[in-house]
Design an enzyme around this catalytic site. Sequence first.
Site, mmCIF file in Angstrom:
data_model
loop_
_atom_site.group_PDB
_atom_site.id
_atom_site.type_symbol
_atom_site.label_atom_id
_atom_site.label_comp_id
_atom_site.label_asym_id
_atom_site.label_seq_id
_atom_site.Cartn_x
_atom_site.Cartn_y
_atom_site.Cartn_z
ATOM 1 N N LEU A 104 -0.737 -4.023 -0.975
ATOM 2 C CA LEU A 104 -1.678 -5.146 -0.874
ATOM 3 C C LEU A 104 -0.966 -6.378 -0.344
ATOM 4 O O LEU A 104 0.181 -6.642 -0.705
ATOM 5 C CB LEU A 104 -2.273 -5.454 -2.251
ATOM 6 C CG LEU A 104 -2.996 -4.295 -2.939
ATOM 7 C CD1 LEU A 104 -3.583 -4.766 -4.248
ATOM 8 C CD2 LEU A 104 -4.074 -3.722 -2.037
ATOM 9 N N GLY A 141 4.100 -2.879 -8.454
ATOM 10 C CA GLY A 141 3.268 -4.067 -8.659
ATOM 11 C C GLY A 141 2.002 -4.061 -7.828
ATOM 12 O O GLY A 141 0.899 -3.969 -8.365
ATOM 13 N N ASP A 142 2.146 -4.135 -6.501
ATOM 14 C CA ASP A 142 0.954 -4.156 -5.654
ATOM 15 C C ASP A 142 0.935 -2.941 -4.720
ATOM 16 O O ASP A 142 0.418 -3.003 -3.612
ATOM 17 C CB ASP A 142 0.856 -5.471 -4.863
ATOM 18 C CG ASP A 142 2.107 -5.746 -4.052
ATOM 19 O OD1 ASP A 142 3.035 -4.903 -4.077
ATOM 20 O OD2 ASP A 142 2.173 -6.798 -3.400
ATOM 21 N N GLU A 143 1.530 -1.857 -5.179
ATOM 22 C CA GLU A 143 1.591 -0.639 -4.368
ATOM 23 C C GLU A 143 0.887 0.531 -5.080
ATOM 24 O O GLU A 143 1.050 0.713 -6.286
ATOM 25 C CB GLU A 143 3.054 -0.236 -4.138
ATOM 26 C CG GLU A 143 3.840 -1.233 -3.324
ATOM 27 C CD GLU A 143 5.343 -0.999 -3.453
ATOM 28 O OE1 GLU A 143 6.052 -1.380 -2.528
ATOM 29 O OE2 GLU A 143 5.795 -0.438 -4.471
#
Length: 304
Positions: A181, A222-224
Site C-alpha cells: 500500500l 505492516g502495509d504488505e
Amino acid sequence: VSTESGETVAELPVWVMREALASVGIALSIADMNEPDLPLIFVNPAFEALTGYPTHEVIGKNCRFLQGPKTSASARRRVREALENRRPTRARLLNYRADGTPFWNELSLVPVRHSSGEVTHVVGLHRDVSMDVERERALAAAGRDELTDLPTRRGLRQALGNAVQAAAGAGQALAVVFIDLDGLKEVNDHFGHAAGDRALVTVARTLEQTVRPGDLVTRYGGDEFVVLVERLDRREARTVAERLQSDLAEALAQPIEGTERSITASLGIALYPEDGESGDELVRKADALMYSHKRSRQALRKNP
Ligand SMILES: Cc1cc2nc3c(=O)[nH]c(=O)nc-3n(C[C@H](O)[C@H](O)[C@H](O)COP(=O)(O)O)c2cc1C
C-alpha cells in the site's frame, strides 16, 4: 428416460454407464440399501487407487473397513444418522489405506431413489483432502494477525512450502501476488492510527472477497499483503491479478472514514515454476516486480 425439465433423452446402455464410471478420476462407490449393513456392490478404479483395496476385497462389505483407531466417532455417528434418515450427507473422516497409511477422506453420500420413491442405493464420492487439512492445521498453529484476522507471514511460508510441493507433483502452476500500500504512513501521520487500521481491514476484506475459495490471503508485514493462488495457468494468473488490482482500486477509492488522503496499492505477481522454484524465491520475485511497478507509477506521476 425424461429429465426434470421433461425432455426425453436416449437411455444409456448399461455397458456405456459402466465404462463411464470406470474411467472417471473421482473415487466412487455404491452400496445396496436393501441389504443389511449396506454392503458395497460397486467401486471404481479411482476408489481402488485411493484406498489401495482391490474390488474383490471390498464387495459385500460395509465401507467402514476404511476407518481406524483415530477416526472421529461423532463424524461417523453423523454419517450413520444421515443414512438412517435417507438424507444426503458430507463428512471429513480420517481413513486408512490398505497399507495402513492414514488420509483424510471427504465423503459425499447421495441416496438414490427408485421411481417408486424408495431409496434403493447410496452412491459414495471420496476425495483425498489430506493436503487441505494439513494446510488448515499449519495455518491455525502459525496464528493470525490481530487486526485483520489474516494468517501471518509464518503461515504463508508454511502454506507456500506445501503448495509448491503440490504444484510440482501435479505439474500445475501457482501464483504469488505481492501487494504493497502507498500512502498508509501519511494517513497514519495525519489522521491517526485508527484511520490507517480501518484502511488495512478494508484491504484485507477486499482481497478475501476477490480471491476464490481455497486461495490464501495473508498479512505479510505492516502495509504488505501476499496472496497465494493455486491450481491455475498463466492466463488465469493474469486475470486474478487484474481483478485484485481493480477491486482494490475501487475499495480504496471510497473515502476511508476520517481521512481525506488516498491510499493506493501496487501489485507484483510471480508464477511457479517460471519465476522461482521455491516459496522464498517466488515471494522475492513478486516483491521486486511490485517495487518496479511502484517506481514506474511514481515516475509517471512526477513527469506526466
Ligand atoms: C456408499 C457408501 C460409502 C461409504 N464410504 C465411506 C468411506 O469412504 N469412509 C468411511 O469412513 N465411511 C464410509 N461410509 C460410511 C460407513 O460405511 C458407515 O455407514 C458409517 O461408519 C456409519 O455407520 P456405523 O456407525 O455403523 O459404522 C460409506 C457408506 C456408504 C453407504
